[in-house]
Design a protein around this motif. Structure first.
Motif, PDB file in Angstrom:
ATOM      1  N   ASP A 132       0.825  -1.214   0.000  1.00  0.00           N
ATOM      2  CA  ASP A 132       0.000   0.000   0.000  1.00  0.00           C
ATOM      3  C   ASP A 132       0.863   1.270   0.000  1.00  0.00           C
ATOM      4  O   ASP A 132       0.353   2.382  -0.009  1.00  0.00           O
ATOM      5  CB  ASP A 132      -0.938   0.002   1.224  1.00  0.00           C
ATOM      6  N   GLY A 133       2.187   1.108   0.061  1.00  0.00           N
ATOM      7  CA  GLY A 133       3.100   2.255   0.016  1.00  0.00           C
ATOM      8  C   GLY A 133       3.261   2.965   1.349  1.00  0.00           C
ATOM      9  O   GLY A 133       3.966   3.984   1.432  1.00  0.00           O
ATOM     10  N   LYS A 134       2.637   2.421   2.412  1.00  0.00           N
ATOM     11  CA  LYS A 134       2.633   3.196   3.667  1.00  0.00           C
ATOM     12  C   LYS A 134       3.878   3.003   4.533  1.00  0.00           C
ATOM     13  O   LYS A 134       3.986   3.560   5.617  1.00  0.00           O
ATOM     14  CB  LYS A 134       1.349   2.886   4.437  1.00  0.00           C
ATOM     15  N   GLY A 135       4.820   2.171   4.067  1.00  0.00           N
ATOM     16  CA  GLY A 135       6.127   2.124   4.743  1.00  0.00           C
ATOM     17  C   GLY A 135       6.271   1.088   5.835  1.00  0.00           C
ATOM     18  O   GLY A 135       7.214   1.176   6.629  1.00  0.00           O
ATOM     19  N   PRO A 141      10.138   4.880   4.459  1.00  0.00           N
ATOM     20  CA  PRO A 141       9.255   6.042   4.280  1.00  0.00           C
ATOM     21  C   PRO A 141       7.879   5.676   3.717  1.00  0.00           C
ATOM     22  O   PRO A 141       7.760   4.767   2.897  1.00  0.00           O
ATOM     23  CB  PRO A 141      10.011   6.920   3.288  1.00  0.00           C
ATOM     24  N   ASN A 142       6.877   6.379   4.214  1.00  0.00           N
ATOM     25  CA  ASN A 142       5.514   6.249   3.720  1.00  0.00           C
ATOM     26  C   ASN A 142       5.412   7.021   2.402  1.00  0.00           C
ATOM     27  O   ASN A 142       5.550   8.244   2.371  1.00  0.00           O
ATOM     28  CB  ASN A 142       4.580   6.853   4.779  1.00  0.00           C
ATOM     29  N   LEU A 143       5.195   6.280   1.322  1.00  0.00           N
ATOM     30  CA  LEU A 143       5.194   6.932   0.007  1.00  0.00           C
ATOM     31  C   LEU A 143       3.847   7.556  -0.344  1.00  0.00           C
ATOM     32  O   LEU A 143       3.684   8.113  -1.425  1.00  0.00           O
ATOM     33  CB  LEU A 143       5.613   5.924  -1.083  1.00  0.00           C
ATOM     34  N   THR A 144       2.868   7.441   0.586  1.00  0.00           N
ATOM     35  CA  THR A 144       1.555   8.018   0.276  1.00  0.00           C
ATOM     36  C   THR A 144       1.347   9.365   0.978  1.00  0.00           C
ATOM     37  O   THR A 144       0.262   9.917   0.941  1.00  0.00           O
ATOM     38  CB  THR A 144       0.409   7.052   0.681  1.00  0.00           C
ATOM     39  N   LYS A 145       2.396   9.850   1.629  1.00  0.00           N
ATOM     40  CA  LYS A 145       2.300  11.176   2.270  1.00  0.00           C
ATOM     41  C   LYS A 145       2.011  12.240   1.218  1.00  0.00           C
ATOM     42  O   LYS A 145       2.511  12.122   0.091  1.00  0.00           O
ATOM     43  CB  LYS A 145       3.633  11.544   2.926  1.00  0.00           C
ATOM     44  N   SER A 146       1.259  13.287   1.607  1.00  0.00           N
ATOM     45  CA  SER A 146       0.937  14.291   0.589  1.00  0.00           C
ATOM     46  C   SER A 146       2.223  14.964   0.084  1.00  0.00           C
ATOM     47  O   SER A 146       2.318  15.358  -1.068  1.00  0.00           O
ATOM     48  CB  SER A 146      -0.044  15.317   1.136  1.00  0.00           C
ATOM     49  N   LYS A 147       3.227  15.095   0.970  1.00  0.00           N
ATOM     50  CA  LYS A 147       4.513  15.605   0.483  1.00  0.00           C
ATOM     51  C   LYS A 147       5.606  14.670   0.980  1.00  0.00           C
ATOM     52  O   LYS A 147       5.743  14.468   2.186  1.00  0.00           O
ATOM     53  CB  LYS A 147       4.736  17.020   1.002  1.00  0.00           C
ATOM     54  N   LEU A 148       6.361  14.098   0.077  1.00  0.00           N
ATOM     55  CA  LEU A 148       7.417  13.161   0.465  1.00  0.00           C
ATOM     56  C   LEU A 148       8.528  13.890   1.237  1.00  0.00           C
ATOM     57  O   LEU A 148       8.776  15.078   1.026  1.00  0.00           O
ATOM     58  CB  LEU A 148       7.985  12.451  -0.767  1.00  0.00           C
ATOM     59  N   LEU A 149       9.172  13.144   2.141  1.00  0.00           N
ATOM     60  CA  LEU A 149      10.144  13.760   3.053  1.00  0.00           C
ATOM     61  C   LEU A 149      11.313  14.432   2.332  1.00  0.00           C
ATOM     62  O   LEU A 149      11.752  15.516   2.723  1.00  0.00           O
ATOM     63  CB  LEU A 149      10.680  12.703   4.020  1.00  0.00           C
ATOM     64  N   GLY A 150      11.792  13.782   1.289  1.00  0.00           N
ATOM     65  CA  GLY A 150      12.915  14.364   0.543  1.00  0.00           C
ATOM     66  C   GLY A 150      12.511  15.677  -0.117  1.00  0.00           C
ATOM     67  O   GLY A 150      13.342  16.573  -0.285  1.00  0.00           O
ATOM     68  N   ILE A 151      11.241  15.781  -0.470  1.00  0.00           N
ATOM     69  CA  ILE A 151      10.760  17.012  -1.113  1.00  0.00           C
ATOM     70  C   ILE A 151      10.639  18.128  -0.063  1.00  0.00           C
ATOM     71  O   ILE A 151      10.980  19.281  -0.333  1.00  0.00           O
ATOM     72  CB  ILE A 151       9.435  16.763  -1.862  1.00  0.00           C
ATOM     73  N   VAL A 152      10.205  17.748   1.149  1.00  0.00           N
ATOM     74  CA  VAL A 152      10.138  18.741   2.230  1.00  0.00           C
ATOM     75  C   VAL A 152      11.538  19.300   2.495  1.00  0.00           C
ATOM     76  O   VAL A 152      11.732  20.516   2.611  1.00  0.00           O
ATOM     77  CB  VAL A 152       9.559  18.114   3.538  1.00  0.00           C
ATOM     78  N   LYS A 153      12.514  18.396   2.537  1.00  0.00           N
ATOM     79  CA  LYS A 153      13.917  18.823   2.762  1.00  0.00           C
ATOM     80  C   LYS A 153      14.378  19.773   1.674  1.00  0.00           C
ATOM     81  O   LYS A 153      14.990  20.791   1.931  1.00  0.00           O
ATOM     82  CB  LYS A 153      14.846  17.601   2.753  1.00  0.00           C
TER      83      LYS A 153
END
Ligand code: HEC
Length: 166
Positions: A132-135, A141-153
């Motif tokens: 389900d991509g939830k990690g 990492p949970n790939l279903t987050k509205s913004k992926l962690l690497g993108i937040v960084k």
């Protein structure tokens, strides 16, 4: 001959002085252009940062980020699961897998992609990120987050760089 020697000496000194002055001038211009060049690069970079920042919340940006992680790996997020090595999938398959991954979080991939992407995702990525991509409960990492962690960084980095240049 003896009489002309002092004249020759004077001429040599003069030529040397002229040459030196010219050379110093060139040096001056060089530092000057260098400063300009540096300024130019800085503004140029800032424009690139601003452009990237304006794209960062788009689904296309997320897709490209996922493709990059598949092809180059990721080691910046500090997860229990360790780092993600590059090349779990081939460069050719990366795009459709990225599309499928994107759609796990309800986003839309604008390009059509082969339906076998689901099978690729489940067999290659699902073992770590969950089908389900939830990690898998925080292991990866949970790939279903509205913004992926690497993108937040990346977003924070870009904002920081732009602020510094102002
Ligand atoms: C062996 C386990 C493993 C496999 C297989 C794996 N990953 Fe990862 N993945 C990780 C780990 C661990 C991280 C976090 C790495 C880090 O610290 O940067 C990660 C990070 C990511 C990220 C960044 C997440 C974020 O929030 O920024 C994406 C996107 C991603 N993986 C997609 C995939 C896709 C798509 C596949 C299949 C092609 C895949 N991964 C296969 C373990 C795995």
């Amino acid at each position: 001959m003896k009489k002309t020697l002092p004249y020759i000496a004077i001429i040599i000194v003069l030529i040397y002085a002229l040459y030196n002055a010219k050379f110093r001038d060139l040096k001056k211009i060089d530092t000057h252009t260098n400063i300009h060049y540096k300024e130019h690069i800085e503004t140029h970079k800032t424009t690139h940062y601003e452009d990237e920042l304006s794209q960062i919340n788009t689904d296309e940006y997320t897709k490209q980020y996922i493709i990059r992680v598949i092809n180059h790996g990721s080691n910046i997020l500090d997860f229990k699961g360790g780092v993600m090595e590059a090349g779990f999938a081939s460069v050719d398959d990366a795009e459709k897998i990225a599309c499928y991954t994107l759609e796990l979080s309800g986003k839309k991939c604008k390009d059509s992609y082969e339906k076998n992407a689901a099978m690729f995702y489940t067999s290659i990525c699902g073992g770590c990120h969950g089908d389900d991509g939830k990690g898998l409960g925080g292991t990866c990492p949970n790939l279903t987050k509205s913004k992926l962690l690497g993108i937040v960084k990346r977003e924070n980095f870009l904002k920081d760089m732009i602020q510094r240049s102002q």
